[in-house]
Design a protein around this motif. Structure first.
Motif, PDB file in Angstrom:
ATOM      1  N   THR A 225       0.831  -1.200   0.000  1.00  0.00           N
ATOM      2  CA  THR A 225       0.000   0.000   0.000  1.00  0.00           C
ATOM      3  C   THR A 225       0.865   1.250   0.000  1.00  0.00           C
ATOM      4  O   THR A 225       0.601   2.210  -0.736  1.00  0.00           O
ATOM      5  CB  THR A 225      -0.926   0.004   1.229  1.00  0.00           C
ATOM      6  N   ALA A 226       1.916   1.259   0.811  1.00  0.00           N
ATOM      7  CA  ALA A 226       2.816   2.409   0.838  1.00  0.00           C
ATOM      8  C   ALA A 226       3.489   2.602  -0.515  1.00  0.00           C
ATOM      9  O   ALA A 226       3.645   3.738  -0.992  1.00  0.00           O
ATOM     10  CB  ALA A 226       3.855   2.236   1.945  1.00  0.00           C
ATOM     11  N   ALA A 227       3.874   1.503  -1.162  1.00  0.00           N
ATOM     12  CA  ALA A 227       4.547   1.587  -2.454  1.00  0.00           C
ATOM     13  C   ALA A 227       3.619   2.111  -3.542  1.00  0.00           C
ATOM     14  O   ALA A 227       4.055   2.806  -4.463  1.00  0.00           O
ATOM     15  CB  ALA A 227       5.098   0.214  -2.849  1.00  0.00           C
ATOM     16  N   ALA A 228       2.328   1.788  -3.438  1.00  0.00           N
ATOM     17  CA  ALA A 228       1.364   2.249  -4.439  1.00  0.00           C
ATOM     18  C   ALA A 228       1.160   3.751  -4.379  1.00  0.00           C
ATOM     19  O   ALA A 228       0.802   4.379  -5.380  1.00  0.00           O
ATOM     20  CB  ALA A 228       0.030   1.531  -4.244  1.00  0.00           C
ATOM     21  N   ARG A 229       1.362   4.352  -3.204  1.00  0.00           N
ATOM     22  CA  ARG A 229       1.262   5.798  -3.001  1.00  0.00           C
ATOM     23  C   ARG A 229      -0.052   6.370  -3.523  1.00  0.00           C
ATOM     24  O   ARG A 229      -0.095   7.450  -4.117  1.00  0.00           O
ATOM     25  CB  ARG A 229       2.463   6.518  -3.602  1.00  0.00           C
ATOM     26  N   VAL A 230      -1.120   5.652  -3.306  1.00  0.00           N
ATOM     27  CA  VAL A 230      -2.445   6.186  -3.599  1.00  0.00           C
ATOM     28  C   VAL A 230      -2.750   7.262  -2.564  1.00  0.00           C
ATOM     29  O   VAL A 230      -2.509   7.058  -1.373  1.00  0.00           O
ATOM     30  CB  VAL A 230      -3.508   5.070  -3.531  1.00  0.00           C
ATOM     31  N   PRO A 231      -3.237   8.432  -2.965  1.00  0.00           N
ATOM     32  CA  PRO A 231      -3.603   9.447  -1.974  1.00  0.00           C
ATOM     33  C   PRO A 231      -4.535   8.852  -0.921  1.00  0.00           C
ATOM     34  O   PRO A 231      -5.553   8.239  -1.249  1.00  0.00           O
ATOM     35  CB  PRO A 231      -4.317  10.515  -2.806  1.00  0.00           C
ATOM     36  N   THR A 232      -4.174   9.005   0.341  1.00  0.00           N
ATOM     37  CA  THR A 232      -4.836   8.288   1.423  1.00  0.00           C
ATOM     38  C   THR A 232      -5.161   9.213   2.581  1.00  0.00           C
ATOM     39  O   THR A 232      -4.358  10.076   2.951  1.00  0.00           O
ATOM     40  CB  THR A 232      -3.943   7.136   1.934  1.00  0.00           C
TER      41      THR A 232
END
Length: 321
Positions: A225-232
């Motif tokens: 999830t951190a690697a995907a760097r989707v705005p969260t």
């Protein structure tokens, strides 16, 4: 409490219960509930976001709510496939804003990790995946099993009811949010034919009662999830007795690109206990976060990071419209 306007989407021949509101051309928002729950947990936020012009889709996770389980073993991967299947069945090919509460947050992260082109943003509300503790009471299920036994079952029915009432109350800082309607609906969900098997399989896939969740799947999911760097956006209630507030601080550390907000005097379901504030917060985040992920070639594989809360600032002030 059952949503009267819910319908069913045909996911590879399997009916999955969904609720859809708002304009068809509005930005798509998908709402995911927690373990042993249903799409009704998002009813208030669903309506508030639809009124703001979003196309809002709430869905049961198969085996929970009023939806039968799908083939295969219940778990994050199968729930994530079901979410993508619902989007395909509804013809929604745009990247969606995924919001998940509790188990639904871990499912949302799984979708983002495995199908990054399908996710525009993540809103994680008291999400599973950030710590070992998961204070889930197994008493209602145990009493329900005893209550179903021939001959002696009747003596356990009152205990099953009382345990179910208490579990619902424990979800909130203010137990008045556990309304009679909610408690009746939870009982209906718990009586569905696939409920016990889905609950047990999901629970044992993620951890061991009394010992907590396994670290392996948590580490792997958070890294992806951190690697995907989707705005969260990470949201929590500071009085959560199911997934305690230490998980909020772990989430902020694990997802350094994320924004965060901590609601005071709030339990495990801020989307219910703080519905208006939650919807306002979430909508403000969606309005200001990066749009659908696109790299220079426009293939939807890279995303600009969302702004992070100032170091040392209070969590309540981490999101500013």
């Amino acid at each position: 409490m059952s949503a009267p306007d819910a319908t069913y989407a045909d996911v590879a021949g399997h009916p999955v219960r969904v609720r859809i509101s708002g304009p068809a051309d509005g930005p798509p928002v998908v709402l995911l509930h927690g373990i042993a729950r249903s799409l009704e947990d998002w009813q208030l936020t669903h309506d508030l976001l639809a009124a703001r012009g979003y196309r809002v889709i709430s869905t049961d996770l198969p085996g929970f709510g009023l939806t039968r389980r799908m083939a295969g073993r219940a778990g994050l991967a199968s729930f994530a496939r079901a979410v993508v299947g619902v989007l395909d069945a509804l013809g929604e090919r745009r990247p969606v804003h995924l919001m998940g509460n509790s188990l639904g947050g871990a499912v949302a992260m799984t979708v983002a990790a495995e199908h990054p082109g399908r996710v525009a943003t993540l809103v994680l509300a008291n999400s599973a995946g950030f710590g070992r503790e998961a204070n889930l009471s197994l008493r209602p299920m145990a009493y329900a099993v005893l209550a179903a036994l021939p001959g002696v079952g009747r003596r356990f029915r009152a205990r099953a009811r009382d345990a179910g009432v208490q579990v619902n109350r424990d979800l909130f800082h203010d137990p008045r949010h556990a309304t009679e309607e909610m408690i009746r609906h939870a009982g209906e969900v718990g009586r569905q034919p696939d409920f016990r098997a889905t609950f047990a399989a999901t629970l044992l896939r993620l951890g061991v009662p009394a010992l907590g969740s396994y670290p392996g799947w948590r580490r792997a999911l958070l890294a992806r999830t951190a690697a995907a760097r989707v705005p969260t956006l990470v949201v929590w209630g500071d009085a959560d007795t199911v997934l305690p507030v230490k998980h909020f601080h772990a989430a902020v550390a694990a997802l350094p690109h994320a924004r965060s907000h901590l609601f005071p005097a709030t339990g495990h379901m801020p989307q219910i206990e703080r519905a208006a504030e939650f919807a306002e917060l979430a909508a403000g985040f969606l309005d200001t976060a990066a749009g659908p992920a696109k790299d220079a070639e426009g293939d939807g594989t890279a995303a600009a990071p969302a702004a992070r809360a100032p170091e040392g600032g209070p969590a309540e002030d981490a999101v500013k419209g």
